[in-house]
Design an enzyme around this catalytic site. Sequence first.
Site, PDB file in Angstrom:
ATOM      1  N   HIS A 221      26.998   4.270  30.403  1.00 27.36           N
ATOM      2  CA  HIS A 221      27.272   3.839  28.837  1.00 27.36           C
ATOM      3  C   HIS A 221      26.058   4.209  27.903  1.00 27.36           C
ATOM      4  O   HIS A 221      26.114   4.847  26.875  1.00 27.36           O
ATOM      5  CB  HIS A 221      27.551   2.388  28.690  1.00 27.36           C
ATOM      6  N   HIS A 226      24.996   6.422  24.018  1.00 31.27           N
ATOM      7  CA  HIS A 226      23.935   6.246  23.185  1.00 31.27           C
ATOM      8  C   HIS A 226      23.054   7.087  22.901  1.00 31.27           C
ATOM      9  O   HIS A 226      22.750   7.475  21.684  1.00 31.27           O
ATOM     10  CB  HIS A 226      23.355   4.868  23.243  1.00 31.27           C
ATOM     11  N   GLU A 266      28.396   1.181  18.110  1.00 31.64           N
ATOM     12  CA  GLU A 266      29.243   1.016  19.312  1.00 31.64           C
ATOM     13  C   GLU A 266      30.742   1.793  19.187  1.00 31.64           C
ATOM     14  O   GLU A 266      30.982   2.450  20.094  1.00 31.64           O
ATOM     15  CB  GLU A 266      29.606  -0.243  19.537  1.00 31.64           C
ATOM     16  N   SER A 293      31.752   6.737  25.596  1.00 31.44           N
ATOM     17  CA  SER A 293      31.864   6.577  27.113  1.00 31.44           C
ATOM     18  C   SER A 293      32.878   5.926  27.612  1.00 31.44           C
ATOM     19  O   SER A 293      33.162   5.615  28.719  1.00 31.44           O
ATOM     20  CB  SER A 293      30.395   5.577  27.347  1.00 31.44           C
TER      21      SER A 293
END
Length: 369
Positions: A221, A226, A266, A293
Amino acid sequence: MASAWAAQAFGQGHTVGINKAKTVKPTLARLRLVPRIQCVATDPKKEANKRTAQQGTVLPFKIPRSLQEVDNGQILGFGAELAQGHPGFGDPLYTSRRVQMSNLAKSHKVGQPIATVEYTEEEKRVWSIVMKELEPLYHRHACSAFLCTFPLFKFSPNAVPQLQDLNETLQRTTGWQIRPTAGLLHPRDFLAGLAFQCFHSTQYMRHHSNPSYTPEPDIIHEALGHVPMLADPDFCDLVHHIGIASLGADDKTIWKLTKIYWYTVEFGVIREKVSNNNIDRDEIKAFGAGVLSSFGEMQHMASDEAIFEPFDPFSTLPPMNYKDGFQKRYFVLESFEEAAQSMKEYCHHVQKQLAPEVKATVTQILQNM
């Protein structure tokens, strides 16, 4: 209030891999930005250790003046302790591995190189499975900034990336840095890290029993979702001001910033013009790590079921919950520059509400950055 927050933040788990989401027990939370309901200490000794902002004003929290003062040890969930319902619960080898990873993160000092993790063959296999499933989807669903920065990190399905290598690339591009953390970090501390242009990242791998699913942020993730966006300067400007707004903020504002982070960093999407056969049209593309993700989230975002609304940090944002494992709605940015300007204005609004002593402290911190 506490029960409402708990219901919103701990309601369901989420797929951060290649299949649809699973529901996990209410005691689990997926993302690092899960608010602690009671964060005002009542122990006299703890009260004595709180920072005095100025002229004897005692705050119920510490305002960090540098990254070194940002506490990366307040882990709200997971870390080395796995709750029942976690895929790795009851697996002594995996639990032992998580303890190793936790200790590695806790031993890191700001400014030092991030320790290399010798990933096991099983961990490498999990990474390979997920990357091979996700990468082909990026050309269709990821925003142009992500597609531009993704090659900088030379991701390979044959090797799990090391945080130190990712950190060095970020330092050369936007000046941001990565700091390892043992698990879900307290939101006040995580947001404060952003103010100092630092992203706190986990290093552990999800459990091998289900590569498609994790109830928490893991290296997949962090690295695939990110890190690439943190190499884009305009995106970083937006994230930086979310962090700046948290300095000296009360718990209510921290909760609001948590939701802003959730719906941008997010699960954010952006409107982009796409040209096909000399015909321009608007399309919604993903930049949020929770979308990029997750195979299922990307498909859901691109489906007719997705609801899109304009992003406005001043507006009342909905609770952070899921429907069938995916977001009920996504908030659309017109550009990162415009969103960053909106966050600057919101940040100024937040700082105007600070007590004079706190505002003076925050102003001094910002001047020294």
